[in-house]
Structure formats: C-alpha cells, structure tokens
Scaffold this active site. Structure first.
Site, PDB file in Angstrom:
ATOM      1  N   TRP A   1      -3.232  -2.406  -1.503  1.00 52.34           N
ATOM      2  CA  TRP A   1      -3.021  -3.765  -2.016  1.00 52.34           C
ATOM      3  C   TRP A   1      -3.506  -4.676  -0.904  1.00 52.34           C
ATOM      4  CZ3 TRP A   1       0.000  -8.142  -0.799  1.00 52.34           C
ATOM      5  CH2 TRP A   1       0.125  -9.096  -1.821  1.00 52.34           C
TER       6      TRP A   1
ATOM      7  N   HIS B   1      13.249 -34.634 -17.746  1.00 49.12           N
ATOM      8  CA  HIS B   1      12.899 -35.432 -16.564  1.00 49.12           C
ATOM      9  C   HIS B   1      11.475 -35.179 -16.114  1.00 49.12           C
ATOM     10  CE1 HIS B   1      16.905 -37.010 -16.281  1.00 49.12           C
ATOM     11  NE2 HIS B   1      17.402 -35.784 -16.389  1.00 49.12           N
TER      12      HIS B   1
ATOM     13  N   LYS C   1       9.360 -12.316 -16.626  1.00 50.48           N
ATOM     14  CA  LYS C   1       8.904 -11.121 -17.352  1.00 50.48           C
ATOM     15  C   LYS C   1       7.698 -11.468 -18.217  1.00 50.48           C
ATOM     16  CE  LYS C   1      10.316  -8.445 -15.556  1.00 50.48           C
ATOM     17  NZ  LYS C   1      11.128  -8.704 -14.447  1.00 50.48           N
TER      18      LYS C   1
ATOM     19  N   GLU D   1       4.493 -12.517 -15.743  1.00 53.26           N
ATOM     20  CA  GLU D   1       3.923 -11.566 -14.784  1.00 53.26           C
ATOM     21  C   GLU D   1       3.135 -10.440 -15.453  1.00 53.26           C
ATOM     22  OE1 GLU D   1       6.672  -9.377 -12.249  1.00 53.26           O
ATOM     23  OE2 GLU D   1       8.153  -9.268 -13.847  1.00 53.26           O
TER      24      GLU D   1
ATOM     25  N   ASN E   1       0.002   1.273   6.073  1.00 56.00           N
ATOM     26  CA  ASN E   1       0.692   0.368   5.165  1.00 56.00           C
ATOM     27  C   ASN E   1       1.400  -0.659   6.028  1.00 56.00           C
ATOM     28  OD1 ASN E   1       2.391  -0.814   3.238  1.00 56.00           O
ATOM     29  ND2 ASN E   1       3.909   0.814   3.431  1.00 56.00           N
ATOM     30  N   GLY E   2       1.158  -1.950   5.764  1.00 54.77           N
ATOM     31  CA  GLY E   2       1.807  -2.993   6.567  1.00 54.77           C
ATOM     32  C   GLY E   2       0.792  -3.998   7.061  1.00 54.77           C
TER      33      GLY E   2
ATOM     34  N   CYS F   1       0.847  -1.193   0.000  1.00 56.22           N
ATOM     35  CA  CYS F   1       0.000   0.000   0.000  1.00 56.22           C
ATOM     36  C   CYS F   1       0.884   1.244   0.000  1.00 56.22           C
ATOM     37  CB  CYS F   1      -0.937   0.107   1.190  1.00 56.22           C
ATOM     38  SG  CYS F   1      -1.908  -1.364   1.486  1.00 56.22           S
TER      39      CYS F   1
ATOM     40  N   ARG G   1       2.528   0.617  -5.613  1.00 55.64           N
ATOM     41  CA  ARG G   1       2.559  -0.101  -4.342  1.00 55.64           C
ATOM     42  C   ARG G   1       1.264  -0.879  -4.083  1.00 55.64           C
ATOM     43  NH1 ARG G   1       6.648   1.651  -1.183  1.00 55.64           N
ATOM     44  NH2 ARG G   1       5.673   0.828   0.667  1.00 55.64           N
TER      45      ARG G   1
ATOM     46  N   LYS H   1       4.747  -3.397  -6.630  1.00 54.23           N
ATOM     47  CA  LYS H   1       6.177  -3.298  -6.865  1.00 54.23           C
ATOM     48  C   LYS H   1       6.985  -3.544  -5.607  1.00 54.23           C
ATOM     49  CE  LYS H   1       9.688  -0.963  -9.330  1.00 54.23           C
ATOM     50  NZ  LYS H   1       9.941  -2.193 -10.088  1.00 54.23           N
TER      51      LYS H   1
ATOM     52  N   GLU I   1      14.618 -15.179 -15.350  1.00 58.23           N
ATOM     53  CA  GLU I   1      14.145 -13.798 -15.375  1.00 58.23           C
ATOM     54  C   GLU I   1      13.240 -13.564 -16.593  1.00 58.23           C
ATOM     55  OE1 GLU I   1      13.834 -11.576 -13.371  1.00 58.23           O
ATOM     56  OE2 GLU I   1      13.605  -9.707 -14.455  1.00 58.23           O
TER      57      GLU I   1
END
Ligand code: G6P
Length: 633
Positions: A76, A529, A510, A513, A102-103, A2, A27, A628, A506
C-alpha cells in the site's frame, strides 16, 4: 501498511509466499513481489504492479521460481507511486541484501544522502530501498554478520518497520526486525514462517511467536531465534492459535464483507458471553439481592475479571476518553451516549490522529478506552502510548489477540469477532459496540447509577441482541432491492439525533467507502445550518429514528428534507409505523432497549453499503485507496 511474508524450509517457497500474501492483501494491494532463493543461488526477484493475481500469473502461482527460501510483499504505497519499480522486494546492488518492509522510515531522506555520499545509487523512490542499502552498508562496514548489521540499522532509523531480509552469504536463512509494525513467526515440521498477520501462515502452522519492538529474528529451516538490540538471544513463548482457518475463508459467500455481516450474531454473542454470565458462574452471588438468589438460573452478572478491571478500579474512574480511528471511533461515539446515560460519567471521544497531537489535561481519574479491531493502527497505538505517558489508566477493546495495542494497554477487553478480512469492518464494529455496552453496564452497576433490576433487564436484553441481528438479516432482500434502485445516485445524506447520529456516521462511512457514492452523516438538527442547500429533488436522505424520546424531532427534520424534494428512507423500530407516512421506504429493526438500538440499526446500513457497491460493480472487499490495517501515520 503493507503485508509481508517469509518462508524457509523443506517446501517450495513460491506458492507458500503467494498463498500467504493472498491472506494479507487486505493490508494493501497496489503492487506485490517476491524474492525466492534456490540453495546458494542469488534470489530471483519478481514484482508486479496491481493485484496479487498479476504477480501470480507472472510466476505460475509461484512454481516458476524454484527454491525453498523466500520473502514476499503486498504493498500500500506510501513513499513513491504504486509502480513495479517501487514494489518490494528491494535489493542492494550486488544482491547482498534483499528485503521487504512494512511501515515508514521517517528519516529516509537524511539516510539516503548519507548513503549517496558513500557511493550508493538508488533506483526507486521508496524508503525501503534506503533501509535495505543501509543494512548493506553496515554489513560491509563492520563485517560482523546479519544480526549486528540489522541492529546498527535499527539504531539509526526512525519510524516504524517490520523488515524481512535475506543475505546472499546466508543461504536458507531469513532475518527479521520489528518496531511498531506487526510481525509474527511460525514454526512447523516443514519449516519456519514469518508474516504480518496470523491468517497468512495458519494453513501451515498454528504455533506462533510474537516479535516485540526492537527485536530481531533469524529463521532457518528448522527453527527461529529472537534477539534483542544487543544481539542477545531472547526466550520467547510459542503460542497456539486456536481459531479456525476456515473462519478466514469466504465459506460460500460472494464476498468476505457479506460473510462477515452474517457472522455478526455470532461475533456479538461470543463477545457478550465472554463477560455476561449466569450469576452462579460469576463472583459475588452472595451479595446479590434476594430476588437474584431466588432466581439464580435466570440471573446474569458481568464478569470482567479476564481484563482485570476490578470494581475498586472502576470506582476510581470519574471520566472516560474514548480514542480510536474510523469505524472504531464511531463505536466510541455510540458508546459515549450509552455510558453517559447508564453510568452518568462524562465521556469524551477523540480521533486517535488528533488526540496524539492535542494538549489535553486528564484528571487523575481519567481512563482512556482505546478501541481497535487490528490492535495495530498506528495513530491508535500512538494515542495509547500518549495516554500512558500522561499517566492515565488504559483499557483496550481489541479483536486481534497479541496485537501491539493489546500488549501495551493496562487492561484488554477482547472482542471475539474472529478474523475480519473485508476492509470495511462490520462484525468487529458490532462486537466492539457490544463490549462498550457491557462496559457501560459494569460502570453503572459499580457506581450505583442503576439498580439491580434495571441491570438484569439490560443484561437479559443484550443477550437477545444477536437473535435480533439475525432477524434484521432476514430482511436483507428488501435492502438489496432498494440498493438496486439507488445504485446510480451521486449523494446520500443520513440524519439522526443522539445515538442515532452515531449510527448515521457509521452507515455513511459504509456507503461511501465501498460504493464510492458521496455520503454525509449529520446530526438531524444541524443540516439546516448549511448542508441542506445540497439537497435536490431525488437526493436520497436516510432518517434514522430509533430513540423514542427524540423520534418526533428527527421525523420533523426528515419532513424538512422531503419538502425540498429528497427521497426519504426511514430506519426505525417496529411499532413506529407513522414513519411510513413520511418516508417512501421504511426499514424496521426489532424492539430492544433504546440504548442497544445502534447494534441493530447499523445492520441495514451495512447491507445497503454492500449492495450499492455490488450493484455498481465495485471491488467490495478491497475498495480503492484503502487498507484494513493502517500501520502508518
Ligand atoms: C481502517 C479500516 C477501518 C477501521 C480503521 C481502524 O481505516 O478500513 O474499517 O475502522 O482502520 O482500524 P482498527 O483496526 O484500529 O479498528
């Protein structure tokens, strides 16, 4: 997670809050809200589910709610669904306390029961409403003012928080408290600001102050004061932010992500130049070999004096733990190959969320390298603290100056990527990788595992990487075209060996996401395998093969996929043209030292992820369910 923002001063607060929140949407962006006070009137609270634009439309860009003091929040969801009811600000029954948070308050259930026992009722499912009502409870019970009520609350709650609160009895004032979630204060002639991150207030002031853990603040129209838990005033230096507000705007690009992809040459160059300098500028020239002294103009040295990592310290290190989350973890994976190759030192990579609960036995000379763009990721911060509690030296590779991780680590190597806004990281990743390369070369030099000539060769080459990234970017239209052909696909597999496997991790992240296409990265030899059974005719398989020593091996694995009907895209270095005999579509990156190819090979994969998402009409900069800066566990 947030984002929170606050303003009190001479200007109308509504538009400032909305503007600040728009810079913090990275955020979290599932709901938003503001509370604005006009003089001693009760605050007007407006909330909306969905993006900030929904809230903005509701209050005419902030102008519909007059008042010069207010707080705002972009959420969020953690506790409770993303509904208007659960959106912040939250209020105590008689508007005595209004707050944003926030938290996570870990013991909120227990506190909620205590408050219910004292006659409180609750309208939302959030831990924030509990925090606000606990402040209200202590404020009424002890009658000693906001700072004391906040301090009592802080002693009682467990978890992480950045809180901004207004009290009905204190018009024109905002109170704040912080533990483990970021919070900065700002001051200008127009008033005082608070925010989760600098870009939210950069338009109004460059003079900021960082609140530390378990500190509180009081903001009035002309100044702020910071207090410790005892309620004593703490003197805080005001720092000037030197980076440009422009850097946090889109600058003509359609998305922040595309802009940031294009900023990579600069991000890498700035980071490299901060530590790789002409030998004359660096210390120790007198000790350099003759060839070095003869050619002083050409010769380069590594100067890590800014992070205090001296040669004496490096000599004591015999193993490295790289700890991070998300893309920063992928940097650690790539770096482990480079460090082990050059410095011949064992490297172990750990996901921060695993590391923090794992029983590990560091040797006395283990060093933890903590990688984080934001410097605020909760798991990474906790991992740093755990490493410190184990008594080992910590080096943080961080982008955000003054962030929690930067402040708590023993040494900090700042990446100079500038503010990164898109949720999917690109330029911070590249800058982190360059920082790790420099670290690898420095360790190798100090440990004597490479000679002066090889070091010079590598240093010259790392300085060429930004130009080579530029070259890769010139090829973006081909990738754009390819993405338009494959935008409908459901699955993609990326395979590579060694350093290339880290690039695949990576690249796969990309793609998935932001485009929501399922994608997996596999060590090329491992696919057979089990996972190969998922390959069907037409499945996209991307083979990354930049390492000369294992190039043929990866090619063989690509052929195995082709025989099962996969459509092959190859990603290799100019010169390896045999790739075209195997792959249907090949992307080349310029030649560099094989140890630095990850810095180039990742770029086409970032572009592929970006263009796939654009083609599918997805919200590139704000993918669903993500944020983010993940400041919750
Ligand atoms: C989030 C971001 C990722 C990032 C990760 C770690 O998940 O979406 O891009 O890699 O957090 O963030 P940090 O700020 O610690 O690098």
């Amino acid at each position: 997670m947030c984002g929170i923002v606050g303003f009190t001063g001479k200007l109308q607060a509504g538009p400032i809050l909305l503007d600040g929140l728009s810079k913090l949407e990275y955020r979290g962006y599932d709901s938003a809200g503001v509370a604005v006070r006009d003089g001693s009137e009760d605050p007007v609270v407006v909330k909306a589910k969905g993006r900030l634009s929904v809230l903005s439309a509701k209050i005419d860009g902030g102008t519909a709610i007059p008042g010069t003091c207010g707080i705002g929040h972009t959420r969020w969801a953690t506790h409770g669904e993303p509904t208007e009811q659960n959106a912040h600000p939250h209020v105590s029954e008689d508007f005595l306390v209004v707050g944003v948070h926030n938290g996570i308050i870990e013991n909120y259930q227990e506190l909620k029961e205590k408050l219910i026992g004292n006659g409180y009722t609750f309208y939302s499912e959030t831990d924030t409403e509990v925090a606000v009502k606990l402040i209200d409870y202590y404020y009424k019970k002890y009658k000693v003012g906001p700072i004391d009520a906040l301090a009592k609350t802080m002693v009682r709650v467990r978890g992480s928080y950045a809180l901004a609160v207004m009290f009905r009895d204190y018009p024109g004032e905002i109170y704040a408290a912080r533990k483990d979630s970021p919070l900065i204060l700002g001051v200008s002639e127009e008033g005082c600001f608070l925010a989760s991150d600098v870009p939210a207030i950069l338009k109004y002031t460059r003079n900021v102050c960082y609140i530390d853990n378990l500190e509180m603040a009081r903001l009035t129209a002309d100044k702020f004061e910071v207090y410790d838990l005892n309620g004593d005033v703490v003197r805080k230096p005001v720092k000037e932010i030197t980076w440009d507000a422009e850097a946090a705007e889109k600058g003509g690009f359609r998305h922040f992500m595309l802009k940031e992809i294009h900023e990579q040459p600069h991000a890498v160059e700035a980071t490299v130049n901060s530590a790789v300098k002409p030998a004359a500028q660096a210390e120790g020239l007198e000790a350099a070999p003759e060839k070095v002294r003869e050619n002083a103009d050409e010769l380069l040295e590594i100067d890590l004096s800014a992070c205090g990592l001296t040669e004496e310290i490096v000599k004591t290190v015999s193993s490295i733990w790289m700890i991070a989350c998300g893309s920063a973890y992928h940097v650690g994976l790539a770096a482990s190959y480079v460090i082990e190759d050059l410095a011949q030192i064992p490297v172990r990579c750990e996901l921060a969320s695993e590391f923090r609960y794992r029983k590990l036995m560091p040797g006395p000379e283990t060093m933890a390298v903590i990688i984080s763009q934001s410097g605020e990721t909760a798991d990474t911060l906790a991992a740093l603290r755990k490493a410190k509690s184990l008594g080992i030296r910590t080096l943080a590779i961080v982008n955000v100056v003054g962030s929690s991780i930067a402040r708590e680590a023993d040494h900090v190597f700042y990446t100079l990527a500038g503010p990164e806004i898109a949720v999917a990281t690109t330029k911070a990743y590249s800058a982190q990788l360059a920082a790790c390369d420099i670290l690898a070369m420095y360790f190798a030099k100090v440990r004597g595992t490479i000679g002066a000539e090889r070091l010079q060769e590598l240093l010259q080459e790392i300085r060429k990487v930004p130009g080579k990234i530029e070259k890769v970017l010139e090829d973006k239209e081909r990738i754009q075209w390819f993405a338009s052909k494959f935008a409908h696909m459901n699955d993609a597999f990326l395979i590579g060996r060694g350093l290339d496997s880290a690039v695949c991790m990576e690249g796969s992240l990309k793609i998935k996401e932001i485009s929501y296409i399922h994608s997996e990265a596999y060590a090329a030899g491992e696919l057979k395998h089990g996972t190969i059974s998922l390959v069907e005719p037409g499945t996209l398989a991307i083979g990354v093969a930049t390492q000369p020593a294992i190039y043929e091996k990866t090619l063989s694995n690509m052929v195995e996929l082709k025989s099962r009907g996969a459509y092959l895209m190859g990603l290799t270095v100019y010169g390896h043209y045999a790739m075209e005999d195997t792959a249907a579509f090949t992307v080349y990156v310029p030649k560099t030292d094989p140890l630095f190819t990850a810095n180039l090979a990742v770029i086409p994969l970032q572009l592929l992820g970006y263009y796939l998402a654009v083609n599918r009409g997805e919200d590139v900069d704000k993918p669903r369910n993500l944020a983010k800066s993940v400041t919750v566990e």
